[in-house]
Write a protein that holds these residues in place. Structure first.
Motif, short mmCIF file in Angstrom:
data_model
loop_
_atom_site.label_atom_id
_atom_site.label_comp_id
_atom_site.label_asym_id
_atom_site.label_seq_id
_atom_site.Cartn_x
_atom_site.Cartn_y
_atom_site.Cartn_z
N ASP A 1 0.84 -1.19 0.00
CA ASP A 1 0.00 0.00 0.00
C ASP A 1 0.88 1.24 0.00
OD1 ASP A 1 -2.13 -1.72 0.22
OD2 ASP A 1 -2.31 -1.50 2.39
N PHE B 1 1.90 4.78 0.94
CA PHE B 1 1.53 5.75 1.97
C PHE B 1 1.83 7.17 1.54
CE2 PHE B 1 2.25 2.38 5.40
CZ PHE B 1 0.91 2.07 5.41
N THR C 1 4.02 -2.76 -6.60
CA THR C 1 3.23 -1.55 -6.44
C THR C 1 3.43 -0.61 -7.62
OG1 THR C 1 3.40 -1.76 -4.05
CG2 THR C 1 2.76 0.39 -4.90
N CYS D 1 -3.51 5.60 -5.99
CA CYS D 1 -3.05 5.03 -4.71
C CYS D 1 -4.24 4.66 -3.84
CB CYS D 1 -2.15 6.01 -3.99
SG CYS D 1 -0.55 6.25 -4.78
N CYS E 1 -5.17 0.88 -2.44
CA CYS E 1 -5.42 0.57 -1.03
C CYS E 1 -6.82 -0.01 -0.83
CB CYS E 1 -5.25 1.82 -0.17
SG CYS E 1 -3.57 2.43 -0.09
N TRP E 2 -7.81 0.54 -1.55
CA TRP E 2 -9.20 0.05 -1.43
C TRP E 2 -9.30 -1.39 -1.92
CZ3 TRP E 2 -13.25 -0.51 -5.28
CH2 TRP E 2 -14.50 -0.74 -4.73
#
Length: 134
Positions: free
Chosen positions: A6, A8, A92, A121, A125-126
């Motif tokens: 994820d 940040f 990622t 992003c 994450c979702w």
């Protein structure tokens, strides 16, 4: 990034700017991460980086911030077993490049590009949250 990949914090720079110049700004810009009861964490335990991030200043400042720098040294062989954690970082980047407008930067305006990166992003994450919930 967590172990799941994820993102940040993201910083956009010009194409010809060395990534190592933004290392400390990136670490300092990580928002508080909540989870376990108690005070929110603001720093990662360690920072993984390739040889492009090798700098005595960065290593010294990361240690001062209580972040362990796991960075390959220039001219030295690669750190053994760094491939698995590094895969998460590369994965990622691959997820971000699934958004076609981010694979090649077409936006001339920085604010529009940053908005698209933030949206991408958030979607990454979702999706990660949807996978972990039953």
């Amino acid at each position: 990034m967590r172990r799941e990949g994820d993102p940040f914090k993201v910083i956009t720079t010009a194409a010809n700017v060395n990534d190592a110049t933004q290392t400390l700004a990136l670490v300092d810009g990580i928002p508080p991460v909540t989870g376990k009861p108690g005070r929110s964490r603001r720093r990662p335990d360690a920072l993984l980086g390739d040889k492009g991030y090798d700098s005595n200043l960065n290593s010294r400042e990361l240690r001062r911030r209580r972040v362990l720098p796991v960075i390959s040294r220039k001219g030295a062989p690669n750190i053994k077993d760094l491939g698995k954690p590094r895969y998460v970082v590369e994965q990622t980047f691959s997820l971000l490049h699934h958004f076609k407008r981010l694979a090649i930067r077409w936006e001339r305006r920085l604010d529009l590009h940053d908005a698209l990166v933030s949206l991408a992003c958030g979607l990454i994450c979702w999706r990660g949250l949807k996978k972990t919930r039953p």
